[in-house]
Design a protein around this motif. Sequence first.
Motif, PDB file in Angstrom:
ATOM      1  N   LEU A  57       0.689  -1.148  -0.102  1.00 16.91           N
ATOM      2  CA  LEU A  57      -0.035   0.069   0.141  1.00 16.91           C
ATOM      3  C   LEU A  57       0.894   1.176   0.011  1.00 16.91           C
ATOM      4  CD1 LEU A  57      -3.084   1.005  -0.147  1.00 16.91           C
ATOM      5  CD2 LEU A  57      -2.704   1.125   2.476  1.00 16.91           C
ATOM      6  N   ALA A  58       2.087   1.257   0.790  1.00 16.09           N
ATOM      7  CA  ALA A  58       2.967   2.488   0.763  1.00 16.09           C
ATOM      8  C   ALA A  58       3.324   2.606  -0.721  1.00 16.09           C
ATOM      9  CB  ALA A  58       3.894   2.125   1.882  1.00 16.09           C
ATOM     10  N   GLU A  59       3.807   1.543  -1.603  1.00 12.97           N
ATOM     11  CA  GLU A  59       4.222   1.760  -2.646  1.00 12.97           C
ATOM     12  C   GLU A  59       3.429   2.187  -3.759  1.00 12.97           C
ATOM     13  OE1 GLU A  59       5.782  -2.321  -4.194  1.00 12.97           O
ATOM     14  OE2 GLU A  59       7.326  -2.251  -2.701  1.00 12.97           O
ATOM     15  N   MET A  60       2.052   1.841  -3.464  1.00  3.49           N
ATOM     16  CA  MET A  60       1.008   2.133  -4.298  1.00  3.49           C
ATOM     17  C   MET A  60       0.847   3.862  -3.987  1.00  3.49           C
ATOM     18  SD  MET A  60      -2.865   0.720  -4.767  1.00  3.49           S
ATOM     19  CE  MET A  60      -3.918   1.043  -6.219  1.00  3.49           C
ATOM     20  N   ARG A  61       0.778   4.173  -2.683  1.00  8.56           N
ATOM     21  CA  ARG A  61       0.681   5.696  -2.374  1.00  8.56           C
ATOM     22  C   ARG A  61       1.672   6.636  -2.963  1.00  8.56           C
ATOM     23  NH1 ARG A  61      -1.379   4.744   3.415  1.00  8.56           N
ATOM     24  NH2 ARG A  61      -3.694   4.856   3.149  1.00  8.56           N
ATOM     25  N   GLU A  62       2.801   6.149  -3.160  1.00  9.77           N
ATOM     26  CA  GLU A  62       4.046   6.667  -3.589  1.00  9.77           C
ATOM     27  C   GLU A  62       3.765   6.992  -5.096  1.00  9.77           C
ATOM     28  OE1 GLU A  62       8.479   5.211  -4.382  1.00  9.77           O
ATOM     29  OE2 GLU A  62       8.036   5.501  -2.209  1.00  9.77           O
ATOM     30  N   LYS A  63       3.310   5.946  -5.866  1.00  8.93           N
ATOM     31  CA  LYS A  63       3.075   5.815  -7.238  1.00  8.93           C
ATOM     32  C   LYS A  63       1.830   6.952  -7.470  1.00  8.93           C
ATOM     33  CE  LYS A  63       5.979   3.392  -8.926  1.00  8.93           C
ATOM     34  NZ  LYS A  63       7.112   3.800  -9.566  1.00  8.93           N
ATOM     35  N   PHE A  64       0.732   6.967  -6.719  1.00 10.60           N
ATOM     36  CA  PHE A  64      -0.378   7.766  -6.785  1.00 10.60           C
ATOM     37  C   PHE A  64       0.006   9.210  -6.414  1.00 10.60           C
ATOM     38  CE2 PHE A  64      -2.894   4.096  -7.753  1.00 10.60           C
ATOM     39  CZ  PHE A  64      -4.063   4.708  -8.026  1.00 10.60           C
ATOM     40  N   ALA A  65       0.996   9.420  -5.672  1.00  8.21           N
ATOM     41  CA  ALA A  65       1.695  10.812  -5.464  1.00  8.21           C
ATOM     42  C   ALA A  65       2.151  11.370  -6.590  1.00  8.21           C
ATOM     43  CB  ALA A  65       2.478  10.800  -4.241  1.00  8.21           C
ATOM     44  N   GLU A  66       2.656  10.623  -7.650  1.00  5.92           N
ATOM     45  CA  GLU A  66       3.204  11.336  -8.625  1.00  5.92           C
ATOM     46  C   GLU A  66       2.224  11.929  -9.624  1.00  5.92           C
ATOM     47  OE1 GLU A  66       5.500   7.796 -10.786  1.00  5.92           O
ATOM     48  OE2 GLU A  66       6.568   7.630  -8.882  1.00  5.92           O
ATOM     49  N   PHE A  67       0.866  11.172  -9.337  1.00 11.34           N
ATOM     50  CA  PHE A  67      -0.259  11.813 -10.281  1.00 11.34           C
ATOM     51  C   PHE A  67      -0.362  13.413  -9.749  1.00 11.34           C
ATOM     52  CE2 PHE A  67      -1.225   7.265 -10.950  1.00 11.34           C
ATOM     53  CZ  PHE A  67      -0.651   7.158 -12.178  1.00 11.34           C
ATOM     54  N   ASP A  68      -0.098  13.667  -8.627  1.00 10.78           N
ATOM     55  CA  ASP A  68      -0.569  14.955  -8.033  1.00 10.78           C
ATOM     56  C   ASP A  68       0.161  16.182  -9.001  1.00 10.78           C
ATOM     57  OD1 ASP A  68      -1.958  13.813  -6.119  1.00 10.78           O
ATOM     58  OD2 ASP A  68      -0.229  13.991  -4.589  1.00 10.78           O
TER      59      ASP A  68
END
Length: 158
Positions: A25-36
């Motif tokens: 989940l932490a890895e996924m959050r990191e990837k989604f943060a890139e979309f910001d």
Amino acid sequence: MSVGVIYRYFANKEAIIEAIVANDLAEMREKFAEFDTVADDDLIDRLVDIIPMAIEHKYNNEKTALALEVLAEAARNPNVAAIIKKSEAQERELVLTLLRRIYGEDIETSTLLARNEVIAMIFDGMLVRSVCAPDIDRDQMIKWLRKVVRYTFEIKDY
């Protein structure tokens, strides 16, 4: 690492699985943060651009085996199933936030959830396919998956 050593760090199998799920989940959050940092109009293109990375992630023998073991345990153990469901809910919120940026606030949540589920089925299904067809032509898979993802996100029939 032996089983005995692992249990010096974790109380039980559920604690191990909870740590694995938290890490994913932490890895996924990191990837989604890139979309910001991506403009709303460019989100679909960015999602399509990361497909090769997603395929490499899903067609990874070590990660695949572990993910399938965790899912198998969730099918047998209600406590592990609860861990997985909690993580899924958090992942779903990340995706829904992204989809609302693409479609705006006028779209029904049920429509967003259905689109999210279709994409999740495709990517989660890669775990099984990576075992069944590990030597698939990844370039062809990337080509067709890009079309499927683009179609799924671009269609506005809601």
